[in-house]
Design a protein around this motif. Structure first.
Motif, PDB file in Angstrom:
ATOM      1  N   UNK A   1      11.272   7.793  -0.524  1.00  0.00           N
ATOM      2  CA  UNK A   1      10.135   7.468   0.357  1.00  0.00           C
ATOM      3  C   UNK A   1       9.726   6.018   0.177  1.00  0.00           C
TER       4      UNK A   1
ATOM      5  N   UNK B   1       7.005   3.430  -0.366  1.00  0.00           N
ATOM      6  CA  UNK B   1       5.642   3.521  -0.912  1.00  0.00           C
ATOM      7  C   UNK B   1       4.856   2.222  -0.722  1.00  0.00           C
ATOM      8  N   UNK B   2       5.510   1.192  -0.234  1.00  0.00           N
ATOM      9  CA  UNK B   2       4.790  -0.065  -0.022  1.00  0.00           C
ATOM     10  C   UNK B   2       5.748  -1.173   0.365  1.00  0.00           C
TER      11      UNK B   2
ATOM     12  N   UNK C   1       4.650   3.133   4.787  1.00  0.00           N
ATOM     13  CA  UNK C   1       4.683   4.107   3.698  1.00  0.00           C
ATOM     14  C   UNK C   1       4.903   5.510   4.265  1.00  0.00           C
TER      15      UNK C   1
ATOM     16  N   UNK D   1      -1.502   0.369  -3.138  1.00  0.00           N
ATOM     17  CA  UNK D   1      -1.527  -1.091  -2.985  1.00  0.00           C
ATOM     18  C   UNK D   1      -1.426  -1.545  -1.538  1.00  0.00           C
ATOM     19  N   UNK D   2      -1.632  -0.614  -0.590  1.00  0.00           N
ATOM     20  CA  UNK D   2      -1.605  -1.052   0.806  1.00  0.00           C
ATOM     21  C   UNK D   2      -2.509  -0.160   1.650  1.00  0.00           C
TER      22      UNK D   2
END
Lengths: 381, 381
Positions: A265, A267-268, A341, B113-114
């Motif tokens: 996945x 995640x950022x 994300x 963080x986003x």
């Protein structure tokens, strides 16, 4: 894993995906090659460590098979695999477990390449009244273990085994250096070197009246490239069941043959650096950097969309334990798209044996990308 | 593993050995450092993944703790660890499991963080009626994830969390680049950078009226080197529990502090090449080559005799899946002694987290080198 999700989107991340149609094609391809060449194929089970995969790899599900640990020999023996060769020079503290396997009817053959080891195998055989089948390992490329086919110790070891109470089963070689041979012609030269070394060693044993029924050669690159294995009785290969980027990098397969991938996945992102962060780090991908020395360095793996389409020149450039950093391959000029994300991606591994070993099992995909099952793996020694 | 052997010589090879007195010293050293500095220590359990080790690492056995997977959070929650931070930016498909942990009374804190991630955490909190505690990850060294402490998005993310239904728990940073900082002075500079980034971010959040109770920093090198953590509320570190050659190579510990090793058997030799062959390959040692870029490259590990005495300049120079090739460190001029098959050796690992992950558990040694127990590990996600 008590039920089977029906869609990739329902799987946890990271996890290992196995494309069954690709695996089936890989299995068929080498089975056909062995048949064409006229040798018995002994698939190595160290890559899969899975009963479900082994069933599909092995003739009748019972062997012949190759293993890399006694734990594999034991688990597969429980499942009815009765003809197994253990492909690591036998450690003396493992002889009791070898004898236990032989007593229960699994013909386990061990490897030997030095006199003290041969003496210990012979002595254990005599003490137990069970001749342990042993192959003498031959070094055909300077890669690792084994005796030169011309080594005087070859005959000594043969006699220590055969006259000492063990069963001299023959000779075996593995051209580990063929993993660096790019293209079929180069791989075919290693196949000839394997054949010549093993056949020469067999000849020397037979000349002094020692038996040498088995003449065993192989590695994934040489097994696929071989055209003439005269004098050889069996062919071995392992990673071909899944293939990987290292094998694609030397032309032993195409990227489209790779059956194993890791689902992850997003995640950022670090937009200013051109990075996407994903939840697959080295724990899910392994630390294997087998393509680092190849013409195309794939980092820790090549990135695909969730359907398995390669995103050109996007690689996992860095790994922490549970973080992967996706970036453009240096020099490629590729742009990393922003992906939100939650976006799912698949990572093709450098080395299938190493990546598979990081997972408890495989989520199995059919040709449509649906999840049809979960095949457990095991580990340990 | 139903009974405990009493002597190392009775263990199977390869296997993981854990020197308990060394581990205890490592645990005490950082606990004392945290006390001296006046911050709470939150040990990371990703290295050990073992209830037995966690019990010894955690105050009262219940936390605070750091984890790298939700599987760790779940297993440790089952064992009574109720204050856990999950140190990887939360993947949106994991929010159900986060909520399940919160419902059962484990205070699990996630990282964000986003903005899209913050929105999803807030929405999941609102839908469940459970404010998910979330830390904003701050980037203090450009290593991996996280926001610059000056990023305008910091405030936006704080508001999305706090006003959207989640719980803004504070800020966290990890100076992953400190693993390349040689010597205490360099590591102390990273410790200051961690502190300054986290404290600055906390200040910005508080200035706009947002809460920031937690200001969390740490990595093994910075945690040991820090001298002034004013404004910081908690300190994190992981690999220090076992330490490893990477940490020794940057001076964060001595080789004599390494608590983890891999027991292996000699299976042969290539005398003309100066090689010993052992039954520990990358499956037992991991593919981690963390010392490759250090001043002293330890190959796949540094070789010791069975009692743990370093054999100077002997390293595992090459690995196959189940074969290790021991050779002299290039340029050292060391001679590899001939050791008979059956000789036991111990390999100190580059990276304890990676090597430990290859094993199902630890055979525990007391100060005399006797085996006192077996502590199981777990894996998965």
């Amino acid at each position: 894993m008590t039920h089977t999700p029906r869609a990739i989107a329902d799987l946890p991340t990271p996890c290992a995906l196995l494309d069954e149609p690709r695996m089936t094609r890989n299995i068929s391809r080498l089975a056909q090659q062995a048949e064409d060449i006229g040798v018995t194929l002994r698939p190595h089970l160290k890559t899969c460590k899975s009963l479900d995969v082994a069933q599909r790899l092995l003739t009748g599900g019972t062997g012949p098979a190759m293993v890399s640990t006694l734990a594999e020999a034991e688990v597969f023996a429980d499942a009815g695999v009765t003809d197994t060769t253990y492909g690591v020079g036998i450690a003396l503290n493992k002889l009791d477990r070898v004898l236990a396997l032989l007593r229960r009817g699994c013909r386990l053959t061990v490897l030997v390449d030095n006199a003290p080891q041969a003496r210990a195998v012979a002595e254990a055989s005599r003490m137990a009244g069970i001749p342990i089948p042993a192959l003498i390992e031959i070094d055909s490329d300077g890669h690792r273990s084994g005796l030169s086919p011309h080594d005087p110790a070859l005959i000594e070891i043969g006699r220590l085994l055969e006259e000492g109470g063990a069963e001299l089963a023959g000779v075996l070689t593995h051209a580990g250096e063929s993993y660096g041979a790019v293209g079929q012609a180069a791989q075919a030269r290693f196949a000839c070197a394997e054949r010549d070394a093993a056949v020469q060693a067999a000849k020397r044993l037979r000349e002094v009246g020692l038996p040498c029924p088995v003449v065993s050669v192989g590695s994934t690159p040489t097994a696929h490239a071989a055209t003439d294995l005269s004098g050889v009785t069996e062919l071995r290969a392992g990673v071909y069941v899944f293939f990987d980027l290292v094998m694609a990098g030397i032309g032993a397969c195409a990227v489209e043959d790779l059956a194993l991938s890791v689902l992850t996945s997003v995640i950022g992102a670090q937009k200013d650096k051109g990075w996407l962060m994903v939840d697959a780090g080295w724990m899910a991908l392994s630390r294997d950097r087998g393509t680092a020395a190849q013409a195309v360095d794939q980092g820790y793996g090549l990135v695909c969309d969730v359907e398995g389409n390669v995103l050109p020149d996007l690689i996992v450039a860095q790994c922490s334990q549970e973080h992967g950093t996706i970036a453009a391959r240096p020099g490629s000029g590729a742009q990393v798209p922003y992906l939100a994300p939650g976006t799912l991606l698949r990572i093709l591994p450098n080395h299938a044996c190493a990546t598979a070993a990081q997972h408890g099992g495989y989520h199995v995909l059919d040709g449509e990308g649906d999840v049809t099952g979960y095949w457990a793996r095991f580990g340990g020694w």
